[in-house]
Design an enzyme around this catalytic site. Structure first.
Site, mmCIF file in Angstrom:
data_model
loop_
_atom_site.group_PDB
_atom_site.id
_atom_site.type_symbol
_atom_site.label_atom_id
_atom_site.label_comp_id
_atom_site.label_asym_id
_atom_site.label_seq_id
_atom_site.Cartn_x
_atom_site.Cartn_y
_atom_site.Cartn_z
ATOM 1 N N TYR A 53 -13.813 12.507 135.863
ATOM 2 C CA TYR A 53 -14.219 13.886 135.547
ATOM 3 C C TYR A 53 -15.684 14.103 135.925
ATOM 4 C CZ TYR A 53 -14.854 18.219 132.898
ATOM 5 O OH TYR A 53 -15.138 19.515 132.535
ATOM 6 N N LYS A 113 -17.257 16.717 138.826
ATOM 7 C CA LYS A 113 -18.220 17.792 138.544
ATOM 8 C C LYS A 113 -19.527 17.573 139.313
ATOM 9 C CE LYS A 113 -15.550 20.249 135.915
ATOM 10 N NZ LYS A 113 -15.052 21.543 136.365
HETATM 11 P P1 NDP Z 1 -8.331 24.547 129.709
HETATM 12 O O1 NDP Z 1 -7.630 23.244 129.862
HETATM 13 O O2 NDP Z 1 -8.343 25.229 128.404
HETATM 14 O O3 NDP Z 1 -7.838 25.578 130.826
HETATM 15 C C1 NDP Z 1 -7.766 25.190 132.177
HETATM 16 C C2 NDP Z 1 -6.946 26.194 132.938
HETATM 17 O O4 NDP Z 1 -6.848 25.745 134.309
HETATM 18 C C3 NDP Z 1 -5.519 26.273 132.406
HETATM 19 O O5 NDP Z 1 -5.047 27.594 132.452
HETATM 20 C C4 NDP Z 1 -4.757 25.389 133.393
HETATM 21 O O6 NDP Z 1 -3.378 25.655 133.480
HETATM 22 C C5 NDP Z 1 -5.473 25.734 134.692
HETATM 23 N N1 NDP Z 1 -5.164 24.731 135.710
HETATM 24 C C6 NDP Z 1 -5.287 23.386 135.612
HETATM 25 N N2 NDP Z 1 -4.797 22.790 136.696
HETATM 26 C C7 NDP Z 1 -4.352 23.783 137.517
HETATM 27 C C8 NDP Z 1 -3.713 23.797 138.785
HETATM 28 N N3 NDP Z 1 -3.429 22.651 139.434
HETATM 29 N N4 NDP Z 1 -3.406 24.986 139.339
HETATM 30 C C9 NDP Z 1 -3.673 26.142 138.690
HETATM 31 N N5 NDP Z 1 -4.254 26.192 137.479
HETATM 32 C C10 NDP Z 1 -4.581 25.022 136.891
HETATM 33 O O7 NDP Z 1 -9.827 24.214 130.182
HETATM 34 P P2 NDP Z 1 -11.228 24.915 129.803
HETATM 35 O O8 NDP Z 1 -11.068 26.364 129.660
HETATM 36 O O9 NDP Z 1 -11.851 24.130 128.737
HETATM 37 O O10 NDP Z 1 -12.042 24.578 131.130
HETATM 38 C C11 NDP Z 1 -12.294 25.538 132.130
HETATM 39 C C12 NDP Z 1 -13.381 25.005 133.038
HETATM 40 O O11 NDP Z 1 -14.554 24.714 132.268
HETATM 41 C C13 NDP Z 1 -13.014 23.707 133.749
HETATM 42 O O12 NDP Z 1 -13.542 23.720 135.053
HETATM 43 C C14 NDP Z 1 -13.717 22.652 132.904
HETATM 44 O O13 NDP Z 1 -13.964 21.477 133.632
HETATM 45 C C15 NDP Z 1 -14.983 23.393 132.535
HETATM 46 N N6 NDP Z 1 -15.667 22.888 131.359
HETATM 47 C C16 NDP Z 1 -15.028 22.818 130.151
HETATM 48 C C17 NDP Z 1 -15.690 22.344 129.045
HETATM 49 C C18 NDP Z 1 -15.039 22.217 127.715
HETATM 50 O O14 NDP Z 1 -15.587 21.509 126.851
HETATM 51 N N7 NDP Z 1 -13.935 22.870 127.457
HETATM 52 C C19 NDP Z 1 -17.103 21.919 129.135
HETATM 53 C C20 NDP Z 1 -17.678 22.049 130.443
HETATM 54 C C21 NDP Z 1 -16.979 22.524 131.506
HETATM 55 P P3 NDP Z 1 -2.312 24.669 132.724
HETATM 56 O O15 NDP Z 1 -2.682 24.703 131.275
HETATM 57 O O16 NDP Z 1 -1.032 25.284 133.055
HETATM 58 O O17 NDP Z 1 -2.541 23.306 133.316
#
Ligand code: NDP
Length: 244
Positions: A149, A153
């Site tokens: 991860y 990033k």
């Molecule tokens: P979630 O897991 O809550 O949501 C991620 C979303 O991305 C889901 O809707 C998921 O769909 C979708 N997704 C994942 N893989 C695919 C794919 N192959 N094709 C299409 N859609 C996909 O994550 P967060 O909201 O927490 O994270 C969002 C962003 O923020 C990410 O880039 C994460 O790395 C970043 N981030 C998050 C932090 C945290 O603590 N939450 C901290 C720092 C950064 P599905 O559920 O169907 O897989």
């Protein structure tokens, strides 16, 4: 400071849950026409119920050809939020080849590919645009069991800078946000355990995790003309989490 996205078309990836979903809803509230992209149809169904103006697009973005097919008729786009990503907890010594490819495919390669598709259109129309990649504090800080991860990033930060360099001449700005933990599904996966959470919050001067709206507000700022002079930036949304 008032930010409006009236007459703008925006693509948000990973818009089914968490930060992506909240961003799509905020953009729609701000007047943008939003195309929400994710891979789980049920999430899109509930998003449309919540905000009927949002256009749903269901595709697994880690599949290059399927992404091309899904986005070929997306039309003019002014704003892109590359948010879709996956997190996993895995000790460094146990990471497999398949896992490495799987996570780089969605966290880095898909962001590059969607941005290529969108930026080609922006360049052809000569309208410029704004792209925000959702990176993480994990791009610059070593987190236990986060080898892949963190590496994805770190790659996304550098991709952001090169995109800013190459797309700038077409008036396309590219920035990223680097949040600390937010308690979404992904956040809960790694940080639900209070003892583990303490190892993180104890390094954050404000002593708490971020809320969804903290990240969304930073994304909206970078998408908007209010940040017109900001390009190639990594905006920490981490409450000073790197100062100690
Ligand atoms: P979630 O897991 O809550 O949501 C991620 C979303 O991305 C889901 O809707 C998921 O769909 C979708 N997704 C994942 N893989 C695919 C794919 N192959 N094709 C299409 N859609 C996909 O994550 P967060 O909201 O927490 O994270 C969002 C962003 O923020 C990410 O880039 C994460 O790395 C970043 N981030 C998050 C932090 C945290 O603590 N939450 C901290 C720092 C950064 P599905 O559920 O169907 O897989």
């Amino acid at each position: 400071m008032e930010i409006t996205f009236a007459a703008k078309r925006a693509v948000v990836t990973g818009a089914g849950k968490g930060i992506g979903r909240a961003t799509a809803l905020a953009l729609a509230r701000g007047g943008a026409e939003v195309i929400a992209v994710t891979r789980t149809q049920a999430d899109l169904d509930s998003l449309i119920l919540e905000c009927p103006s949002i256009k749903p697009l269901c595709v697994d973005l880690s599949d290059w050809d399927a992404t091309d097919a899904a986005l070929k008729d997306v039309g003019p786009v002014d704003l892109l939020v590359n948010n879709a990503a996956r997190g996993m907890l895995q000790p460094f010594l146990e990471v497999t080849s398949d896992q490495f490819d799987e996570f780089f495919n969605i966290n880095v390669k898909a962001a590059l590919h969607v941005a290529q598709i969108v930026a080609r259109g922006m360049k052809a129309r000569g309208t410029g645009g704004s792209i925000v990649n959702v990176s993480s504090q994990a791009s610059q800080r070593a987190l236990k069991d986060h080898a892949v991860y963190c590496a994805t990033k770190g790659a996304l930060d550098m991709l952001t800078k090169v995109m800013a360099l190459e797309l700038g001449p077409y008036q396309i700005r590219v920035n990223c946000v680097n949040p600390t933990v937010v308690m979404t599904d992904m956040g809960r996966l790694a940080w639900s355990d209070p003892e583990r959470a303490k190892t993180m919050t104890s390094r954050i001067p404000l002593g708490k995790f971020a809320e969804l709206e903290d990240v969304v507000n930073s994304i909206l700022f970078l998408l908007s003309d209010k940040s017109a002079m900001t390009n190639g930036a990594m905006l920490p949304v981490d409450e000073g989490g790197k100062v100690r």
